[in-house]
Design an enzyme around this catalytic site. Structure first.
Site, PDB file in Angstrom:
ATOM      1  N   GLU A 198       3.140  12.837  21.892  1.00 11.78           N
ATOM      2  CA  GLU A 198       2.917  11.402  21.772  1.00 11.78           C
ATOM      3  C   GLU A 198       3.980  10.789  20.872  1.00 11.78           C
ATOM      4  O   GLU A 198       4.091  11.171  19.706  1.00 11.78           O
ATOM      5  CB  GLU A 198       1.526  11.156  21.190  1.00 11.78           C
TER       6      GLU A 198
ATOM      7  N   ARG B 187      -7.689  12.784  22.309  1.00 10.56           N
ATOM      8  CA  ARG B 187      -6.398  13.284  21.850  1.00 10.56           C
ATOM      9  C   ARG B 187      -5.675  13.881  23.047  1.00 10.56           C
ATOM     10  O   ARG B 187      -6.287  14.470  23.938  1.00 10.56           O
ATOM     11  CB  ARG B 187      -6.560  14.352  20.755  1.00 10.56           C
TER      12      ARG B 187
ATOM     13  N   GLY C 151     -20.236   8.794  19.279  1.00 10.67           N
ATOM     14  CA  GLY C 151     -20.310   7.355  19.100  1.00 10.67           C
ATOM     15  C   GLY C 151     -19.649   6.568  20.215  1.00 10.67           C
ATOM     16  O   GLY C 151     -20.170   5.530  20.646  1.00 10.67           O
TER      17      GLY C 151
ATOM     18  N   HIS D  14      -1.596   4.353  22.783  1.00 13.44           N
ATOM     19  CA  HIS D  14      -2.574   4.657  21.731  1.00 13.44           C
ATOM     20  C   HIS D  14      -3.045   3.374  21.041  1.00 13.44           C
ATOM     21  O   HIS D  14      -2.965   3.229  19.816  1.00 13.44           O
ATOM     22  CB  HIS D  14      -1.973   5.614  20.698  1.00 13.44           C
TER      23      HIS D  14
ATOM     24  N   VAL E 207      -9.287   8.996  25.990  1.00 10.59           N
ATOM     25  CA  VAL E 207      -9.168   8.159  24.798  1.00 10.59           C
ATOM     26  C   VAL E 207      -9.405   8.999  23.544  1.00 10.59           C
ATOM     27  O   VAL E 207      -9.725   8.463  22.474  1.00 10.59           O
ATOM     28  CB  VAL E 207     -10.156   6.975  24.847  1.00 10.59           C
TER      29      VAL E 207
END
Length: 308
Positions: free
Chosen positions: A250, A221, A140, A269, A219
């Site tokens: 992260e 993981r 997507g 993020h 964009v």
């Protein structure tokens, strides 16, 4: 199949959300306590998810696209239908990916800090026009990103599992032919799911195969990129730079050398900002509730036991 004259009992937790509430009510749902619900719309994270769900719950809708923590916690079972938000936030993430790529190519962070000192900036600025961008994980996000890249004059090589053609891409390759991509692209956008097989998909060998003007945008993981190898490649000039909305770990530690590398852009993020999560998700919840009520297959269903 639900009686369309009756409203479907839905629990919305934790807390109240005006966007999701309106979506549920518009699609024939009525908000009830969890113990009385057939549907649970879960607007929180994994930490406060109920350890046990009532037997009456037939469908759980999670607001997140990345559900690795739900999987590893063993919460997703085969007793009911589960959906996540995979693909629902594609427009937001695609927009951020393009912004990151352009920021790197146009050296926006360095230019902002330069106080009008053009030395070292002019010579490193590149145009997206005429370049080839590989999108790894052409779902997507890729379908939303490709028209944006095309508008900037870039071609796209898409990589997905099946190799089935992706609209707008110059070429689509299956994942088992990904090694053919690196020497044929100028830049890479990583948008694939995080699985055991995609861990460190971008490693030292890939970085070596890319052209020295390449920018990598992640964009997806953080674990999909070998961050130590990436830092070395940028420092050594193997690639031009990287723009990361996700990292591994992260967030990076305060003393992580990634913070000090001027050719690595890090955003916290925010490709899909939390302020707009439920507003973006609401129409999809409404559509899935309509499908649930009429007995149709739901969008973005989760297969228990799979890796995401």
């Amino acid at each position: 199949m639900a009686d369309q004259d009756e409203r479907t009992p839905v629990a919305l937790t934790p807390g109240h959300d005006e966007h999701l509430t309106a979506a549920i009510e518009s699609a024939g749902g009525v908000l009830v306590a969890l113990s009385d619900a057939r549907v649970l719309v879960w607007a929180g994270g994994v930490d406060d998810f109920p350890a046990e769900l009532p037997d009456s719950i037939e469908w759980v809708a999670l607001k997140l696209a990345g559900i690795e923590e739900f999987m590893s916690a063993g919460l997703i079972d085969d007793r009911r239908t589960w959906t996540n938000a995979s693909g629902f936030y594609a427009e937001n993430v695609a927009e951020h990916a393009l912004a990151l790529l352009l920021s790197g190519l146009r050296q926006i962070p360095a230019a902002v800090r330069s106080r009008w000192d053009k030395d070292g900036i002019d010579t490193s600025i590149r145009s997206l026009h005429g370049s080839t961008v590989a999108i790894v994980g052409a779902g997507g996000i890729a379908r939303s990103l490709i028209p944006r890249l095309s508008a900037c004059g870039a071609d796209v090589i898409a990589v997905n599992r099946s190799g089935r053609a992706v609209d707008g891409a110059r070429e689509t390759l299956p994942a088992d032919r990904i090694e053919e991509v690196w020497s044929r692209c100028d830049h890479v956008v990583v948008a694939a799911p995080s699985t055991a097989s995609t861990r460190h998909l971008i490693d030292a060998s890939v970085l070596e195969a890319l052209p020295d003007h390449a920018w990598i945008v992640n964009v997806a993981r953080g674990a999909l990129v070998d961050q130590e190898a990436l830092l070395t490649a940028v420092r050594d000039g193997q690639i031009a730079g990287a723009a990361l909305d996700v990292t591994d770990p992260e967030p990076p530690a305060a003393d992580d050398p990634i913070w000090d590398e001027p050719r690595i852009i890090v955003t916290p993020h925010v490709a899909n900002p939390s302020s707009g999560l439920t507003r973006t998700l609401a129409p999809w919840i409404a559509e899935n509730l309509r499908r649930f009520r009429s007995g149709q297959p739901l969008l973005s269903t989760i297969t228990p036991g799979s890796t995401y």
